[in-house]
Write an enzyme that holds these catalytic residues in place. Structure first.
Site, PDB file in Angstrom:
ATOM      1  N   HIS A 241       0.858  -1.187   0.000  1.00  0.00           N
ATOM      2  CA  HIS A 241       0.000   0.000   0.000  1.00  0.00           C
ATOM      3  C   HIS A 241       0.895   1.237   0.000  1.00  0.00           C
ATOM      4  O   HIS A 241       1.889   1.285   0.718  1.00  0.00           O
ATOM      5  CB  HIS A 241      -0.879  -0.014   1.260  1.00  0.00           C
ATOM      6  CG  HIS A 241      -1.945   1.032   1.247  1.00  0.00           C
ATOM      7  ND1 HIS A 241      -1.700   2.347   1.522  1.00  0.00           N
ATOM      8  CD2 HIS A 241      -3.267   0.943   0.966  1.00  0.00           C
ATOM      9  CE1 HIS A 241      -2.836   3.030   1.418  1.00  0.00           C
ATOM     10  NE2 HIS A 241      -3.793   2.205   1.087  1.00  0.00           N
ATOM     11  N   CYS A 279      -3.837   2.345  -4.681  1.00  0.00           N
ATOM     12  CA  CYS A 279      -4.804   3.125  -3.910  1.00  0.00           C
ATOM     13  C   CYS A 279      -4.941   4.499  -4.569  1.00  0.00           C
ATOM     14  O   CYS A 279      -4.029   5.322  -4.483  1.00  0.00           O
ATOM     15  CB  CYS A 279      -4.350   3.247  -2.455  1.00  0.00           C
ATOM     16  SG  CYS A 279      -5.445   4.295  -1.489  1.00  0.00           S
ATOM     17  N   HIS A 306      -7.666  -0.113  -4.236  1.00  0.00           N
ATOM     18  CA  HIS A 306      -8.512   0.711  -3.355  1.00  0.00           C
ATOM     19  C   HIS A 306      -9.014   1.874  -4.195  1.00  0.00           C
ATOM     20  O   HIS A 306      -8.197   2.634  -4.726  1.00  0.00           O
ATOM     21  CB  HIS A 306      -7.678   1.331  -2.232  1.00  0.00           C
ATOM     22  CG  HIS A 306      -7.273   0.388  -1.158  1.00  0.00           C
ATOM     23  ND1 HIS A 306      -6.519   0.793  -0.073  1.00  0.00           N
ATOM     24  CD2 HIS A 306      -7.529  -0.925  -0.959  1.00  0.00           C
ATOM     25  CE1 HIS A 306      -6.323  -0.233   0.732  1.00  0.00           C
ATOM     26  NE2 HIS A 306      -6.909  -1.286   0.212  1.00  0.00           N
ATOM     27  N   ASP A 359     -12.775   2.329  -1.041  1.00  0.00           N
ATOM     28  CA  ASP A 359     -11.969   2.693   0.127  1.00  0.00           C
ATOM     29  C   ASP A 359     -12.645   3.873   0.812  1.00  0.00           C
ATOM     30  O   ASP A 359     -12.972   4.867   0.163  1.00  0.00           O
ATOM     31  CB  ASP A 359     -10.561   3.075  -0.343  1.00  0.00           C
ATOM     32  CG  ASP A 359      -9.566   3.111   0.802  1.00  0.00           C
ATOM     33  OD1 ASP A 359      -9.874   2.583   1.878  1.00  0.00           O
ATOM     34  OD2 ASP A 359      -8.475   3.680   0.603  1.00  0.00           O
ATOM     35  N   HIS A 360     -12.834   3.756   2.065  1.00  0.00           N
ATOM     36  CA  HIS A 360     -13.467   4.802   2.886  1.00  0.00           C
ATOM     37  C   HIS A 360     -14.838   5.182   2.309  1.00  0.00           C
ATOM     38  O   HIS A 360     -15.214   4.773   1.223  1.00  0.00           O
ATOM     39  CB  HIS A 360     -12.598   6.055   3.008  1.00  0.00           C
ATOM     40  CG  HIS A 360     -11.221   5.746   3.507  1.00  0.00           C
ATOM     41  ND1 HIS A 360     -10.243   6.678   3.637  1.00  0.00           N
ATOM     42  CD2 HIS A 360     -10.661   4.574   3.925  1.00  0.00           C
ATOM     43  CE1 HIS A 360      -9.143   6.108   4.093  1.00  0.00           C
ATOM     44  NE2 HIS A 360      -9.375   4.833   4.262  1.00  0.00           N
ATOM     45  N   TYR A 376     -14.871   4.149   7.662  1.00  0.00           N
ATOM     46  CA  TYR A 376     -15.396   2.822   7.331  1.00  0.00           C
ATOM     47  C   TYR A 376     -16.877   2.683   7.678  1.00  0.00           C
ATOM     48  O   TYR A 376     -17.306   1.732   8.320  1.00  0.00           O
ATOM     49  CB  TYR A 376     -14.524   1.736   7.975  1.00  0.00           C
ATOM     50  CG  TYR A 376     -13.192   1.641   7.268  1.00  0.00           C
ATOM     51  CD1 TYR A 376     -13.047   0.860   6.132  1.00  0.00           C
ATOM     52  CD2 TYR A 376     -12.090   2.390   7.688  1.00  0.00           C
ATOM     53  CE1 TYR A 376     -11.842   0.793   5.450  1.00  0.00           C
ATOM     54  CE2 TYR A 376     -10.876   2.342   7.003  1.00  0.00           C
ATOM     55  CZ  TYR A 376     -10.766   1.533   5.888  1.00  0.00           C
ATOM     56  OH  TYR A 376      -9.581   1.466   5.197  1.00  0.00           O
TER      57      TYR A 376
HETATM   58  C1  DNO Z   1      -6.579   3.061   5.369  1.00  0.00           C
HETATM   59  C2  DNO Z   1      -5.908   1.924   4.801  1.00  0.00           C
HETATM   60  C3  DNO Z   1      -4.539   1.658   5.370  1.00  0.00           C
HETATM   61  C4  DNO Z   1      -4.005   0.363   4.793  1.00  0.00           C
HETATM   62  C5  DNO Z   1      -2.633  -0.010   5.223  1.00  0.00           C
HETATM   63  C6  DNO Z   1      -2.165  -1.191   4.430  1.00  0.00           C
HETATM   64  O1  DNO Z   1      -7.741   3.218   5.223  1.00  0.00           O
HETATM   65  O2  DNO Z   1      -5.893   2.020   3.426  1.00  0.00           O
HETATM   66  O3  DNO Z   1      -4.639   1.514   6.753  1.00  0.00           O
HETATM   67  O4  DNO Z   1      -4.814  -0.670   5.207  1.00  0.00           O
HETATM   68  O5  DNO Z   1      -1.761   1.028   5.104  1.00  0.00           O
HETATM   69  O6  DNO Z   1      -1.125  -1.810   5.093  1.00  0.00           O
END
Ligand code: DNO
Length: 403
Positions: A241, A279, A306, A359-360, A376
Site C-alpha cells: 500500500h 490506492c 482501493h 476505500d473509505h 469505514y
Molecule cells: C486506510 C488503509 C490503510 C491500509 C494499510 C495497508 O484506510 O488504506 O490503513 O490498510 O496502510 O497496510
C-alpha cells in the site's frame, strides 16, 4: 475466434473482524462478495497460525462471503529499521505467508510507512450535503508538530507561510480542540495497529533518527528479497500500500509515494508476487502522480485496488470527496483498470478479476445513528461501491461495443 469475457473486478469490503460495528451479514447485502480483513488480535511480528486463519475463514464463509485479501499483515517496526529482532520477525512473516497460502487466502496487503499508518487531522469534516468526510490539513499537522508535539527541528520541515498560519491558528483554537487534534493524529486510525501518547510518539520518531529515505528503501528491498520468493513459491500475491498521505511527515523517511518509488520496488525483486495495492486516494493526493498512466505502466503487478477520491485543497491539504467526484478522474482510472484486465485475459492470466474495494466512505444518513470506524461507514461505503460498480459496468460495455 471468440474471446473470453473480461471478468468483473471482484467487489470486496474491508471488515475489521468480530468487533467491527458493520457485520458480515450487512456486508453481504451491499453487493460485495469478498472480504478484506486481518487477524487484528495477533500482535505485530508474531506468526499467524493456520488454525487461527482457518477459524476466521470459516466465519467469513459461513456468511456466504470469501476471504479475498489480507489487509494487512503488519510489518514490525524493527523490520523497517533493520534493528533488534528483525530477523525473527522476517522469518515469522515468511511463515505467516505460507500459512495463508495453505488456507487459500491469495493476496496480502501491507505497507512500509514508519511509525504511523495513514494520517488525517480531522475525522468529521462537514460537507455541504450534510454528510461528513475525513480530512488532512497541512496547517493543523504543522500546528500539532510545532506547538503540541514540539518536535526538535520540526520548523525546518515547513514553509514560513505554513508556520505562521499554524501559529495564528494555535492562538484561536481551544484546549479541547488541541486535544482532539492530538488524538486524531496519534490514537491510530482503523487498521493502524499502533496508537501512541505524545511521549511514546516522540520516542518512536527518535528511533528513526539517522535513517534516511535511502536507508528505508534499502530495508524495504532487503525485506522484499526475503519475502517475495516465499510468496512466489507458495502462491500468495503481495500488494504494498502506498504512503498515505504520499509525502514525508514528522521528518520520517517515506519511500512508496510516487510512480518511480513503485517502479523501483517492483524492479528490486522482479517476481510477479512482488506487487502493488493501487490506492487511488493515496497516490491521488499528489497532483504529480498520473494515475491512469501508472495503471497502464505498472498494471501487470497490481494485485489489489482501493478506489477512493480526494479533493485537493490549498498546499498539501485535501479531504475525501465522494468516490466519483474530486481531483481523481475516476472514469479514466477505471478505464485503465479494465484495459489491464483485458490484457490479462488475452495473455491467459488467471487473476483478471482483480479484488477492488471502495476505500473509505462519507458518514451519511443512518451512519450518524450508529457507531463506525472513521472512514469505514456502512452507507457511505455502500454508496461508493454502488457508484463504482455502475461506472465499471458502463465503461466495460463501451469498451466491449467499440471493439
Ligand atoms: C486506510 C488503509 C490503510 C491500509 C494499510 C495497508 O484506510 O488504506 O490503513 O490498510 O496502510 O497496510
Amino acid at each position: 475466434m471468440k474471446q473470453n469475457p473480461i471478468p468483473y473486478l471482484e467487489k470486496t469490503w474491508r471488515w475489521f473482524g468480530p468487533s467491527d460495528p458493520v457485520s458480515l451479514s450487512e456486508i453481504r447485502q451491499t453487493g460485495a462478495t469478498g472480504i478484506v480483513t486481518a487477524l487484528h488480535h495477533i500482535p505485530n511480528g508474531e506468526i499467524w497460525e493456520s488454525h487461527e486463519i482457518e477459524k476466521r475463514k470459516r466465519e467469513i464463509e459461513a456468511a456466504g462471503l470469501r476471504w479475498s485479501v489480507v489487509e494487512s499483515v503488519p510489518v514490525h517496526e524493527e523490520i523497517k529499521r533493520r534493528a533488534g529482532r528483525f530477523r525473527t520477525y522476517i522469518q515469522n512473516y515468511q511463515q505467516t505467508l505460507r500459512n495463508l497460502a495453505e488456507c487459500d487466502v491469495p493476496v496480502v496487503c501491507y505497507n512500509f510507512m514508519p511509525v504511523l499508518d495513514w494520517t488525517r487531522t480531522e475525522l468529521h469534516f462537514p460537507l455541504e450535503s450534510g454528510a461528513s468526510a475525513l480530512r488532512f490539513d497541512e496547517i493543523d499537522l504543522a500546528l500539532f508538530d510545532l506547538f503540541l508535539l514540539k518536535r526538535t527541528g520540526a520548523e525546518t520541515d515547513y514553509s514560513n507561510d505554513v508556520i505562521s498560519a499554524a501559529e495564528g491558528k494555535k492562538s484561536r483554537i481551544t484546549d479541547e480542540e488541541k486535544e482532539q487534534l492530538t488524538a486524531t493524529i496519534l490514537a491510530g486510525l482503523p487498521g493502524a495497529e499502533e496508537g501512541y501518547t505524545t511521549n511514546q510518539f516522540l520516542q518512536a520518531l527518535s528511533e528513526y533518527d539517522g535513517i534516511t529515505d535511502n536507508d528505508l528503501r534499502t530495508h524495504l528491498k532487503e525485506f522484499l528479497l526475503e519475502i517475495a520468493p516465499v510468496a512466489e513459491e507458495c502462491g500468495v500475491r503481495l500488494a504494498i500500500h502506498p504512503d498515505d498521505p504520499p509525502f514525508p511527515l514528522f521528518g520520517l523517511p517515506r519511500v512508496v509515494s510516487t510512480e518511480s518509488d513503485a517502479r523501483e520496488l517492483l524492479d528490486s525483486v522482479n517476481l510477479q508476487a512482488n506487487g502493488l495495492c493501487f490506492c487511488s486516494g493515496s497516490y491521488g493526493a499528489r497532483p504529480d502522480n498520473d494515475l491512469p498512466g501508472m495503471i497502464r505502466r505498472l498494471g501487470e503487478r497490481i494485485h489489489f485496488i482501493h478506489l477512493r477520491n480526494v479533493q485537493l485543497e490549498e498546499g498539501r491539504s485535501f479531504h475525501e470527496a465522494a468516490h466519483l467526484v474530486g481531483s481523481v478522474g475516476m472514469a479514466d482510472v477505471m478505464q485503465a483498470i479494465v484495459t489491464e484486465q483485458k490484457r490479462r485475459v488475452e495473455s491467459g492470466r488467471s487473476d483478471s478479476a482483480i479484488p477492488m474495494r471502495p476505500d473509505h466512505g462519507h458518514r451519511m444518513l443512518d451512519d450518524f445513528s450508529r457507531e463506525s470506524n472513521p472512514g469505514y461507514s456502512l452507507i457511505g461505503r455502500m454508496r461508493g461501491l454502488a457508484e463504482l460498480r455502475g461506472l465499471e459496468m458502463g465503461i466495460r460495455s463501451l469498451m466491449t461495443n467499440s471493439h
